[in-house]
Design a protein around this motif. Structure first.
Motif, PDB file in Angstrom:
ATOM      1  N   ARG A 272      52.232  68.560  12.924  1.00  0.00           N
ATOM      2  CA  ARG A 272      53.514  69.079  12.900  1.00  0.00           C
ATOM      3  C   ARG A 272      53.467  70.459  12.220  1.00  0.00           C
ATOM      4  NH1 ARG A 272      58.419  66.696  11.095  1.00  0.00           N
ATOM      5  NH2 ARG A 272      57.234  66.288   9.086  1.00  0.00           N
ATOM      6  N   TYR A 280      48.473  65.566   4.354  1.00  0.00           N
ATOM      7  CA  TYR A 280      48.860  64.376   3.437  1.00  0.00           C
ATOM      8  C   TYR A 280      47.814  64.121   2.554  1.00  0.00           C
ATOM      9  CZ  TYR A 280      49.906  59.550   1.848  1.00  0.00           C
ATOM     10  OH  TYR A 280      49.992  58.523   1.239  1.00  0.00           O
ATOM     11  N   SER A 314      63.154  67.125   6.052  1.00  0.00           N
ATOM     12  CA  SER A 314      62.197  66.723   6.967  1.00  0.00           C
ATOM     13  C   SER A 314      61.049  67.269   7.258  1.00  0.00           C
ATOM     14  CB  SER A 314      62.894  65.995   7.996  1.00  0.00           C
ATOM     15  OG  SER A 314      63.383  66.920   8.873  1.00  0.00           O
ATOM     16  N   ASP A 319      58.312  66.424   3.150  1.00  0.00           N
ATOM     17  CA  ASP A 319      58.227  65.201   3.747  1.00  0.00           C
ATOM     18  C   ASP A 319      57.057  64.606   2.913  1.00  0.00           C
ATOM     19  OD1 ASP A 319      59.203  63.025   5.454  1.00  0.00           O
ATOM     20  OD2 ASP A 319      57.320  63.588   6.653  1.00  0.00           O
ATOM     21  N   LEU A 320      55.718  65.160   3.276  1.00  0.00           N
ATOM     22  CA  LEU A 320      54.514  64.642   2.872  1.00  0.00           C
ATOM     23  C   LEU A 320      54.629  64.475   1.372  1.00  0.00           C
ATOM     24  CD1 LEU A 320      52.003  66.006   5.553  1.00  0.00           C
ATOM     25  CD2 LEU A 320      53.127  63.813   5.478  1.00  0.00           C
ATOM     26  N   GLY A 322      57.016  63.832  -0.537  1.00  0.00           N
ATOM     27  CA  GLY A 322      57.820  62.687  -0.923  1.00  0.00           C
ATOM     28  C   GLY A 322      57.094  61.292  -0.395  1.00  0.00           C
ATOM     29  N   TYR A 323      56.462  61.385   0.416  1.00  0.00           N
ATOM     30  CA  TYR A 323      55.459  60.143   0.496  1.00  0.00           C
ATOM     31  C   TYR A 323      54.350  59.880  -0.373  1.00  0.00           C
ATOM     32  CZ  TYR A 323      57.116  58.642   5.344  1.00  0.00           C
ATOM     33  OH  TYR A 323      58.077  58.373   6.400  1.00  0.00           O
ATOM     34  N   GLN A 328      61.896  62.152  -6.194  1.00  0.00           N
ATOM     35  CA  GLN A 328      62.009  63.700  -5.963  1.00  0.00           C
ATOM     36  C   GLN A 328      63.387  64.050  -6.658  1.00  0.00           C
ATOM     37  OE1 GLN A 328      61.292  61.647  -3.130  1.00  0.00           O
ATOM     38  NE2 GLN A 328      63.661  61.294  -2.877  1.00  0.00           N
ATOM     39  N   LEU A 350      65.676  60.735  -6.567  1.00  0.00           N
ATOM     40  CA  LEU A 350      65.060  59.529  -6.816  1.00  0.00           C
ATOM     41  C   LEU A 350      64.092  59.494  -7.704  1.00  0.00           C
ATOM     42  CD1 LEU A 350      64.540  56.261  -5.998  1.00  0.00           C
ATOM     43  CD2 LEU A 350      63.205  57.270  -4.435  1.00  0.00           C
ATOM     44  N   ARG A 352      61.353  56.982  -8.859  1.00  0.00           N
ATOM     45  CA  ARG A 352      60.724  55.440  -8.778  1.00  0.00           C
ATOM     46  C   ARG A 352      60.169  54.991  -9.906  1.00  0.00           C
ATOM     47  NH1 ARG A 352      58.158  55.760  -2.827  1.00  0.00           N
ATOM     48  NH2 ARG A 352      59.255  57.583  -2.200  1.00  0.00           N
TER      49      ARG A 352
ATOM     50  N   GLY B 235      60.139  53.353   7.647  1.00  0.00           N
ATOM     51  CA  GLY B 235      60.996  53.900   7.052  1.00  0.00           C
ATOM     52  C   GLY B 235      60.456  55.266   6.531  1.00  0.00           C
ATOM     53  N   GLY B 236      61.315  56.176   6.279  1.00  0.00           N
ATOM     54  CA  GLY B 236      60.986  57.415   5.701  1.00  0.00           C
ATOM     55  C   GLY B 236      60.683  57.109   4.267  1.00  0.00           C
ATOM     56  N   PHE B 237      60.257  58.442   3.529  1.00  0.00           N
ATOM     57  CA  PHE B 237      59.836  58.170   1.995  1.00  0.00           C
ATOM     58  C   PHE B 237      60.873  57.657   1.062  1.00  0.00           C
ATOM     59  CE2 PHE B 237      60.690  62.844   2.227  1.00  0.00           C
ATOM     60  CZ  PHE B 237      61.635  62.872   1.171  1.00  0.00           C
ATOM     61  N   GLY B 238      60.620  56.506   0.333  1.00  0.00           N
ATOM     62  CA  GLY B 238      61.562  56.371  -0.641  1.00  0.00           C
ATOM     63  C   GLY B 238      62.527  55.112  -0.221  1.00  0.00           C
ATOM     64  N   LYS B 241      59.755  50.489   1.465  1.00  0.00           N
ATOM     65  CA  LYS B 241      58.793  49.803   2.269  1.00  0.00           C
ATOM     66  C   LYS B 241      57.781  49.108   1.406  1.00  0.00           C
ATOM     67  CE  LYS B 241      57.243  53.770   4.063  1.00  0.00           C
ATOM     68  NZ  LYS B 241      58.460  54.661   3.460  1.00  0.00           N
ATOM     69  N   GLU B 264      47.840  54.599  -0.210  1.00  0.00           N
ATOM     70  CA  GLU B 264      49.102  55.101  -0.941  1.00  0.00           C
ATOM     71  C   GLU B 264      48.854  55.404  -2.439  1.00  0.00           C
ATOM     72  OE1 GLU B 264      52.573  54.997   0.418  1.00  0.00           O
ATOM     73  OE2 GLU B 264      51.649  55.430   2.031  1.00  0.00           O
ATOM     74  N   ARG B 336      49.114  55.570   7.339  1.00  0.00           N
ATOM     75  CA  ARG B 336      47.824  56.303   6.660  1.00  0.00           C
ATOM     76  C   ARG B 336      46.705  55.885   7.148  1.00  0.00           C
ATOM     77  NH1 ARG B 336      51.392  59.436   5.807  1.00  0.00           N
ATOM     78  NH2 ARG B 336      53.133  58.870   4.461  1.00  0.00           N
ATOM     79  N   GLU B 355      50.731  64.024  19.525  1.00  0.00           N
ATOM     80  CA  GLU B 355      50.709  64.628  18.178  1.00  0.00           C
ATOM     81  C   GLU B 355      49.214  64.498  17.534  1.00  0.00           C
ATOM     82  OE1 GLU B 355      53.936  63.340  15.715  1.00  0.00           O
ATOM     83  OE2 GLU B 355      55.260  63.544  17.635  1.00  0.00           O
ATOM     84  N   SER B 392      55.094  54.729   7.989  1.00  0.00           N
ATOM     85  CA  SER B 392      55.819  55.833   7.313  1.00  0.00           C
ATOM     86  C   SER B 392      55.718  56.946   8.305  1.00  0.00           C
ATOM     87  CB  SER B 392      54.893  56.281   6.136  1.00  0.00           C
ATOM     88  OG  SER B 392      54.226  55.235   5.461  1.00  0.00           O
ATOM     89  N   PRO B 393      57.116  57.059   9.085  1.00  0.00           N
ATOM     90  CA  PRO B 393      57.117  57.888  10.104  1.00  0.00           C
ATOM     91  C   PRO B 393      57.309  59.291   9.682  1.00  0.00           C
ATOM     92  CG  PRO B 393      58.923  56.504  10.163  1.00  0.00           C
ATOM     93  CD  PRO B 393      57.981  56.095   9.069  1.00  0.00           C
ATOM     94  N   PRO B 394      56.614  60.465   9.863  1.00  0.00           N
ATOM     95  CA  PRO B 394      57.295  61.901   9.461  1.00  0.00           C
ATOM     96  C   PRO B 394      58.488  62.192   9.850  1.00  0.00           C
ATOM     97  CG  PRO B 394      55.033  61.886  11.104  1.00  0.00           C
ATOM     98  CD  PRO B 394      55.738  60.443  10.980  1.00  0.00           C
ATOM     99  N   GLY B 395      59.010  62.547   8.673  1.00  0.00           N
ATOM    100  CA  GLY B 395      60.418  63.095   8.708  1.00  0.00           C
ATOM    101  C   GLY B 395      61.532  61.904   9.053  1.00  0.00           C
ATOM    102  N   GLY B 396      61.061  60.668   8.766  1.00  0.00           N
ATOM    103  CA  GLY B 396      61.574  59.372   9.166  1.00  0.00           C
ATOM    104  C   GLY B 396      62.147  59.271  10.645  1.00  0.00           C
ATOM    105  N   LYS B 418      67.693  55.511   5.995  1.00  0.00           N
ATOM    106  CA  LYS B 418      67.840  56.488   4.889  1.00  0.00           C
ATOM    107  C   LYS B 418      69.116  56.528   3.963  1.00  0.00           C
ATOM    108  CE  LYS B 418      66.213  60.217   2.899  1.00  0.00           C
ATOM    109  NZ  LYS B 418      66.342  59.792   1.571  1.00  0.00           N
TER     110      LYS B 418
END
Ligand SMILES: Nc1ncnc2c1ncn2[C@@H]1O[C@H](COP(=O)(O)OP(=O)(O)OP(=O)(O)O)[C@@H](O)[C@H]1O
Ligand SMILES: [Mg+2]
Lengths: 463, 590
Positions: A272, A280, A314, A319-320, A322-323, A328, A350, A352, B235-238, B241, B264, B336, B355, B392-396, B418
């Motif tokens: 992307r 990541y 995003s 994004d990465l 936050g994952y 954050q 958030l 965690r 789901g996006g981060f946070g 999941k 993870e 991942r 992608e 974990s989809p990029p950008g949700g 989200k």
């Protein structure tokens, strides 16, 4: 290790990469010393080796190097830096070389900057509450010792002030232990670094802080080692010397851009927005160098700062991140434009690790539910505000209007505080209850009855 | 004896190494690379060149370094001692590693996945002289207070049992039994290797009819999964999941849990490791760790081993399934894993599809989820594997390839939202975008509890759907513009969200909700809706109903009434009904 052999002449140069042919006995990831015509030594690292050729990234960049006359030595090991307690109070470049005019650090302890993955079994789950004195953080997005909690910011937003305020005010309620700050700057301007150095000095922590600078005028590729160098010292201080280290990394977006540059000069297939597919994993190799170890005394708390290009959460960098990180702190332009400091966004922020670090015996029993209720009620405010924008405020129901009042008070009284204001967790919770008491009791369905009984203020006092 | 091959490295490109001289090596054979003898696997053969994926940090590796191979496939060691253990992606024991080299994982460490010295009390169940076949249960070992480990004749072995040890203590190195097969004598031990990429065989697949009870209301009631089913949590981060998977691993009623942390956070595995030995399973009073196997290949551990980790996990799951157990596999995160696949394939110079992912992404995902299912095992008993994969989809953004392909191969889709997560509405599983295809299969199970289950469930679902439709209108005109009956629907939907859908994993009472309690709450809410609606239609104002303390109090039932006392919910709802009736306007209309 085989004897070091010097090679002259390069097979090619491309961006931050050089290609050396006819090499023997060179390992993947080995450190390389490069001498151009000026005789200044640059440091590089092999990215790929085969029987004929080695591909080397040069941390100081390739500008000024020529194919002919450049001499290359393969050192036969990975990049190492000296580590020592005496490095506190000093300023280094991205590769860990002193730039403050004082002499080299004398130690025989060298550590590989790439570190090693921590065995998940050897980790200690972080649980100690750090009081930052900032209500939006302590009350709703608690920072825990050993956590990695980034600040997602935008250009022009006061992320540096917030980070400096945290570095100044952070304290553990239960114990007095050795606390240090390591500050690593990647691709930021000198005045940003100056600001941090000055504020560390004002709060008297500069003498036990270490600073690593790879500023905007340094070659971009050097940014790729800077966080690793800083974290290597942090690991030494935390896990061998038992200190509690707060590592501030700014700006991770610049780091990622340097990685993108390197990837594209290697001709890799981009993922992307042109960033490499392994962004990541690469970021994880930095952010996971935080935490606590079983049986160890020290800890590494990471606070990476990154600017979101066009405030877009995003975008691959936030994004990465936050994952990988444990929550954050998101800064919001709308609050900033209203003049609210710190402009910490109510909903997307958030922590965690909060759940296990708060509550009875740590902060206060009602803390978790107060936070959950503030989040839920503020979310409702946001919904009502967007409705009010369409139908007009007069058309709202009585309850909705109460919520709007709560929303304003939440931003003006709870969120807003001075750069020098250091609130205790009790004060933060007290203000939180003041805000919640603006709402009817029945609306506080996230909070246990007995706590409502105890803390809910009669209407007059809430105003 | 295995043949030993040796060759040498010619190219090192990250974890992908090319070697020559390994004549006779096969695809998926293990290779030991360089002076540290790093574990690798042959993933491609190109003429004389073997392409090896190295599962450990290979910095320092040079062209010219030696490679050797015993020409054995990369395998998992299956036997007693897996339970309560934690492994990296290639089944190296993390506890053992920490004993050898401290807090950090160093390269080149070789340790047996199972303790070779530990004695297990083995009880034989068959006599010598019996005819046995693949799947025959030869004996038992109490592996943990919760797990009776069954020793089975391995797949492909048939014949006469010529010898078996007496009951007593044995290690996994001891010979336990011999079978005279058509092809010669086979000697079996308590543990055996199985190739990690090869599914273990079963007799046949069956249709799953029993729900996996998770104790999570939105799942069990609205989007249930069958034992032997598949589900994805995108789901996006946070967005929740990991929390959802932790909740399932803790409270679902499977016999065995295989928890795979794939790329993870380290601390999340530490969380499992510190929590599970302390958490007590109410059904049997034992700590949850006694039914759990963990695989941890965290994001900072070598990427290639991440790719293998899910196969390691699912192979272990199949091993317990074959003993006749119900196994639940949590894979966090399959994205991942897919990224590891992408990284490796790009280093191999494959032509990318969408992608940057390799064209075989979809096939690999399908193969993985295909290993779930309810089967008649080789032993004749039923066993099942449920797979729940986080995405974990990029950008949700759910339109990306991993989410899209996964949704084709799973039958339950728990979409995380989200907006819900931001409002701290947990679990933030969307009731609009999620779906399940197991409703008809598991309906009968619920009907045993209550004939009306499906009707009640659907009625409540319809309130939520109506609410969703009305919200679009409210956004334009405000709720006061709606007729009273519709305003009442909005009110009830809000109650359903707060009193039923929302469930706090940290609340001591609410973290697990029994099916009985779920049903009572659901019926209570439906009564509130139906009775209240009659009143509103008769002219009562919505706010008068909302003002009743007994109505507002419904949101607290979930955390104030314990699971065992679910009948108290009836009493409460009766009281509520009485108070509602008392509100009835004397003559219809205002
Ligand atoms: N059921 C729940 N009850 C209470 N809190 C929850 C619940 N689900 C999620 N949360 C909160 O949300 C946070 C994030 O959840 P989680 O770690 O599961 O996200 P995730 O989707 O796995 O994110 P990532 O993709 O970054 O790993 C948790 O730390 C917790 O604070
Ligand atoms: Mg997660």
């Amino acid at each position: 290790m085989s004897a070091e052999i010097e090679y002259t002449n390069l097979a090619g140069i491309s961006g931050p990469l050089i290609f050396v042919d006819g090499v023997r006995g060179v390992g993947y990831g080995d450190i390389v010393e490069i001498r151009g015509t000026s005789d200044e030594i640059r440091i590089g690292q092999t990215l790929e080796v085969d029987e004929q050729r080695a591909v080397v990234q040069v941390f100081e960049g390739t500008s000024g190097l020529s194919v002919r006359g450049t001499r290359v030595t393969f050192v036969g090991r990975a990049l190492e830096i000296p580590v020592d307690r005496n490095m506190l109070g000093r300023v280094f470049d991205g590769l860990g070389r002193p730039i403050d005019g004082a002499p080299q650090v004398i130690t025989d302890r060298m550590m590989n900057v790439n570190g090693l993955p921590i065995n998940p079994w050897s980790r200690e789950y972080p649980r100690d509450f750090i009081q930052t004195g900032i209500s939006a953080i302590d009350g709703m997005n608690t920072l825990i010792r050993g956590q990695k909690l980034p600040i997602f910011s935008g250009s022009g937003l006061p992320h540096n002030r917030i980070a400096a305020q945290i570095a100044r005010q952070a304290k553990i309620l239960t114990a007095e232990e050795e606390f240090t700050v390591i500050f690593a700057a990647m691709g930021v301007k000198f005045d940003v670094a100056r600001f941090f150095i000055d504020s560390l000095e004002e709060s008297g922590v500069l003498t036990h802080s270490a600073i690593f600078l790879s500023l905007a005028d340094a070659p971009s590729i050097e940014r790729l080692v800077t966080p690793k160098t800083a974290l290597t010292l942090a690991e030494y201080l935390a896990f061998e010397e038992g200190m509690h280290v707060l590592v501030i990394l700014t700006d991770m977006t610049n780091y990622c851009e340097a990685l993108r540059e390197l990837s594209s000069s290697r001709g890799e297939i981009p993922s992307r927005k042109g960033y490499p597919g392994y962004l990541y994993s690469d970021l994880a190799s930095i952010y996971e160098r935080a935490g606590r170890l079983k049986g160890g005394r020290g800890s590494i708390t990471q606070m990476p700062i990154l600017t979101m290009p066009s405030d877009d959460i995003s975008h691959p960098v936030p994004d990465l991140t936050g994952y990988i990180t444990e929550g954050q702190i998101v800064l919001e332009r709308e609050l900033f434009n209203k003049g609210i400091y710190p402009p910490i966004a109510g909903l997307p922020s958030l922590s965690r690790l909060m759940k296990d670090g708060i509550g009875a015996g740590r902060t206060r029993k009602d803390h978790g539910q107060v936070a959950a209720q503030l989040f839920a009620s503020y979310a409702k405010v946001k919904r009502i505000r967007s409705l009010a924008a369409i139908v007009g405020e007069e058309e709202l129901s009585g309850l909705d209007k109460i919520y709007l009042k709560f929303g304003t008070a939440f931003e003006e009284v709870f969120l807003r505080q001075d750069y020098l204001e250091n609130r205790s967790i009790e004060q933060t919770l007290e203000i939180g209850w003041k805000m919640l008491s603006l709402l009817p009791r029945d609306e506080l369905y996230r909070i246990a009855r007995e706590d409502i009984q105890r803390y809910y203020l009669p209407q007059k006092e809430a105003m | 004896m295995d043949e030993i091959l040796t060759g040498k490295v010619i190219v090192v490109n990250g974890p992908i190494v090319q070697a020559v001289g390994l004549t006779g090596i096969k695809m998926f054979d293990i290779a030991e690379v360089g002076p540290h003898r790093l574990i690798g696997e042959v993933i491609r053969l190109n003429g004389a060149i073997a392409i090896i994926q190295v599962y450990e940090d290979n910095t320092g590796l040079k062209p010219g370094d030696e490679v050797m191979s015993y020409t054995r496939p990369l395998s998992v060691l299956l036997g007693p001692g897996l339970i309560a253990n934690i492994y990296d992606g290639i089944q190296r024991p993390l506890v053992g590693i920490s004993e050898v080299c401290g807090s950090y994982i160093r390269k080149g460490i070789k340790l047996s996945p199972l303790d070779e010295n530990r004695k297990w009390e083995f009880q034989p169940l068959v006599q010598p002289g019996t005819d046995v076949r693949e799947g025959t249960i030869l004996g038992e070992i109490r592996e943990s207070p919760l797990v009776m480990h069954r020793l089975l004749v391995p797949p492909g072995i048939y014949g006469r049992l010529t010898g078996i040890v007496h009951g007593g203590d044995y290690t996994i190195k001891d010979d336990i039994y011999t079978v005279e097969t058509g092809a010669g004598k086979y000697t079996g031990k308590l543990a055996a290797y199985w190739p990690v990429r090869k599914p273990r065989p079963s007799r046949n697949r069956k249709k799953p009819l029993v729900p996996l009870i998770t104790g999570q209301r939105i799942i069990d009631t609205f989007f249930p999964i069958a034992r032997g089913g598949t589900a994805a949590i995108p789901g996006g981060f946070g967005t929740g999941k990991t929390m959802t998977q932790h909740a399932l691993a803790k409270w679902c009623n499977a016999d065995i849990i295989v928890y795979i942390g794939c790329g993870e956070r380290g601390n999340e595995m530490t969380d499992v490791l510190t929590d599970f030995p302390k958490l007590i399973d109410e059904r049997n009073g034992r700590p949850l760790i006694e039914r759990t196997v963990m695989i941890a290949n965290t994001s900072n551990m070598p990427v290639p081993a991440r790719e293998v980790s899910i196969y390691t996990g699912v192979t272990i799951a199949e091993y317990y399934r074959d003993m006749g157990y119900s196994v639940a596999v949590m894979a966090d995160s399959t994205s991942r894993w897919a990224e590891a696949l992408r990284e490796l394939s790009s280093r191999l110079g494959d032509m990318p599809a969408e992608e940057g992912f390799p064209p075989y992404l979809a096939t690999r995902l399908a193969e993985f989820y295909e290993r779930a299912g309810l089967v008649e095992t080789l032993s004749g008993r039923d066993g099942d594997i449920t797979i729940v994969g986080a995405v974990s989809p990029p950008g949700g953004d759910f339109s990306e390839p991993v989410t899209q392909h996964t949704s084709r191969f799973v039958r339950c889709f728990w979409a995380l939202d989200k907006m819900l997560a931001d409002a701290r509405h947990y679990p933030s599983i969307s009731w609009i975008d999620s779906y399940t295809e197991y409703l008809t299969e598991i309906e009968d199970w619920w009907k045993n509890l209550d004939q009306e289950w499906l009707t009640v469930r659907n009625d409540v679902m319809n309130i939520l759907l109506e609410d969703h439709r009305l919200e679009q209108v409210v956004k334009l005109v405000g709720s006061d513009a709606l007729p009273p009956a519709e305003q009442y629907t909005l009110f009830c939907a809000e109650m359903i969200k707060n009193a039923f859908l929302q469930q706090n994993s940290f609340d001591p009472e609410d973290k697990f909700c029994s099916p009985e309690k779920q049903l009572k709450l659901l019926k209570g809410l439906l009564i509130l809706y139906k009775k209240g609606l009659e009143l509103v239609q008769a002219g009562l104002a919505v706010k008068d109903i909302a003002a009743l303390e007994v109505v507002a109090g419904i949101v607290r039932l979930k955390s104030e009434i314990p699971n065992q006392e679910f009948n108290r919910i009836d009493e409460y709802i009766n009281k509520m009904e009485q108070e509602l009736i008392a509100l009835k306007p004397s003559s219809g209309g205002r």
